[in-house]
Enzyme design. Structure first.
Site, PDB file in Angstrom:
ATOM      1  N   HIS A   1     -86.165  38.184  46.493  1.00  0.00           N
ATOM      2  CA  HIS A   1     -87.026  39.139  46.896  1.00  0.00           C
ATOM      3  C   HIS A   1     -86.233  40.504  47.293  1.00  0.00           C
ATOM      4  O   HIS A   1     -85.409  40.635  48.315  1.00  0.00           O
ATOM      5  CB  HIS A   1     -87.819  38.856  48.274  1.00  0.00           C
ATOM      6  CG  HIS A   1     -88.671  39.794  48.656  1.00  0.00           C
ATOM      7  ND1 HIS A   1     -90.176  39.341  48.587  1.00  0.00           N
ATOM      8  CD2 HIS A   1     -88.914  40.957  49.283  1.00  0.00           C
ATOM      9  CE1 HIS A   1     -90.853  40.140  49.045  1.00  0.00           C
ATOM     10  NE2 HIS A   1     -90.161  41.279  49.269  1.00  0.00           N
ATOM     11  N   CYS A   2     -86.389  41.513  46.192  1.00  0.00           N
ATOM     12  CA  CYS A   2     -85.670  42.804  46.259  1.00  0.00           C
ATOM     13  C   CYS A   2     -86.702  43.754  45.685  1.00  0.00           C
ATOM     14  O   CYS A   2     -87.771  43.222  44.957  1.00  0.00           O
ATOM     15  CB  CYS A   2     -84.292  42.898  45.677  1.00  0.00           C
ATOM     16  SG  CYS A   2     -84.337  42.150  44.229  1.00  0.00           S
ATOM     17  N   HIS A   3     -86.479  45.084  45.813  1.00  0.00           N
ATOM     18  CA  HIS A   3     -87.442  46.008  45.133  1.00  0.00           C
ATOM     19  C   HIS A   3     -86.524  47.126  44.455  1.00  0.00           C
ATOM     20  O   HIS A   3     -85.136  47.252  44.606  1.00  0.00           O
ATOM     21  CB  HIS A   3     -87.929  46.826  46.212  1.00  0.00           C
ATOM     22  CG  HIS A   3     -88.734  45.809  47.081  1.00  0.00           C
ATOM     23  ND1 HIS A   3     -89.996  45.040  46.943  1.00  0.00           N
ATOM     24  CD2 HIS A   3     -88.622  45.285  48.431  1.00  0.00           C
ATOM     25  CE1 HIS A   3     -90.344  44.387  47.813  1.00  0.00           C
ATOM     26  NE2 HIS A   3     -89.648  44.717  48.982  1.00  0.00           N
TER      27      HIS A   3
ATOM     28  N   ASP B   1     -84.552  41.401  50.576  1.00  0.00           N
ATOM     29  CA  ASP B   1     -85.526  42.595  50.841  1.00  0.00           C
ATOM     30  C   ASP B   1     -84.982  43.845  50.579  1.00  0.00           C
ATOM     31  O   ASP B   1     -85.611  44.835  51.269  1.00  0.00           O
ATOM     32  CB  ASP B   1     -86.191  42.238  52.191  1.00  0.00           C
ATOM     33  CG  ASP B   1     -87.505  43.150  52.194  1.00  0.00           C
ATOM     34  OD1 ASP B   1     -88.105  43.235  51.238  1.00  0.00           O
ATOM     35  OD2 ASP B   1     -87.863  43.597  53.437  1.00  0.00           O
TER      36      ASP B   1
END
Length: 291
Positions: A26-28, A243
């Site tokens: 989960h990363c952006h 995140d």
């Protein structure tokens, strides 16, 4: 327009090396805005967090794979995410946001570009629940693609939408431990409902976002009991991620190396950690086996 604080530019080196094939699930990526503009109707404007910085972070932390999750500030324009996947040389896959208007051909193009799931936001600060008709119809289209659905919920939404969630016929992933509040304890109804939900063989959960579960003070150790209980409840259906770059953090900004150390604290068993970081994301997202 609300703006976000930038991530900590100096992550510490994790105290232990991570296993080969470890995945940040989960990363952006955000922007850069001059190339990948933010959505006009977004609820916040982040600082640019481009592919190059994400890759450098993963190299520093010892993460060889990642899943880039499309964030609401880019809306259903998944171009920045797809560009990062294409440049990653096989390291990255993605989770898209769609608006329900996509043709079968457009979904097939997303799959070819490395997308393996769609995400729906329910959280109030991002606009609340989606159009539930679009939600239901989109989920019906995921099975033939081999995709799953990611649900970004506020804690109370676990109770409000439990019947609808349990009707989902494809794997579904609950983001950030359901955003339960550590201050309310392990016996709070949303967390107990989340544990009950994990009996569903299609249910997965990300034991990340400790800074969002916590009262907000580094190093966020009050989130440890929640992550530990979820790993115990479903060791084959848990995922972890940074995140990064941590949009909409209003209290202590996490240090990503410290977040890895926090994960080492709530998942100290090497066999369970290998499931959390390597085996589980490989199975859900379809990464190739680690050489």
């Amino acid at each position: 327009m609300k703006t976000c604080a930038p991530p900590d530019p100096n992550p510490v080196k994790p105290r232990e090396a991570l296993p080969a094939g470890a995945c940040d699930a989960h990363c952006h990526v955000f922007g850069p805005a001059d190339r990948f503009p933010y959505a006009p109707d977004r609820s916040y404007t982040p600082p640019d967090a481009p592919f190059e910085r994400l890759r450098a972070l993963h190299d520093w932390l010892g993460l060889s794979r990642a899943v880039i999750v499309q964030a609401s500030c880019h809306g259903s324009d998944n171009t920045a995410m797809l560009d990062a996947i294409a440049r990653s040389e096989g390291r990255y896959l993605g989770v898209a946001i769609v608006d329900g208007s996509e043709t079968d051909e457009q979904l097939a193009d997303l799959h070819a570009g490395g997308v393996r799931a769609v995400r729906f936001n329910f959280v109030q600060h991002l606009g609340g629940a989606p159009d539930l008709e679009v939600f239901d119809k989109t989920i019906e289209r995921l099975g033939p693609l081999g995709w799953h659905v990611v649900l970004h919920l506020d804690a109370e939404d676990i109770l409000t939408y439990s019947d609808r969630i349990n009707r989902i016929k494809v794997p579904f992933v609950i983001d950030h431990m359901g955003r339960v509040q550590a201050a309310k304890g392990l016996d709070q109804k949303p967390f107990q409902s989340l544990l009950e939900l994990m009996r569903n063989p299609l249910a997965w959960v990300k034991v990340c976002g400790g800074e969002r579960v916590s009262v907000g003070k580094r190093p966020f150790t009050d989130a440890i009991p929640f992550a530990s209980r979820l790993i115990e409840a479903a060791p084959d259906r848990v995922l972890w991620g940074t995140d990064w770059p941590h949009p909409n953090i209003s209290k202590d900004m996490p240090n990503d190396g410290e977040l890895v150390n926090l994960m080492l604290d709530f998942c100290p068993d090497p066999a369970l950690r290998h499931k959390l970081l390597v085996e589980n994301p490989q199975r859900l997202y379809g990464f190739p086996p680690v050489a």
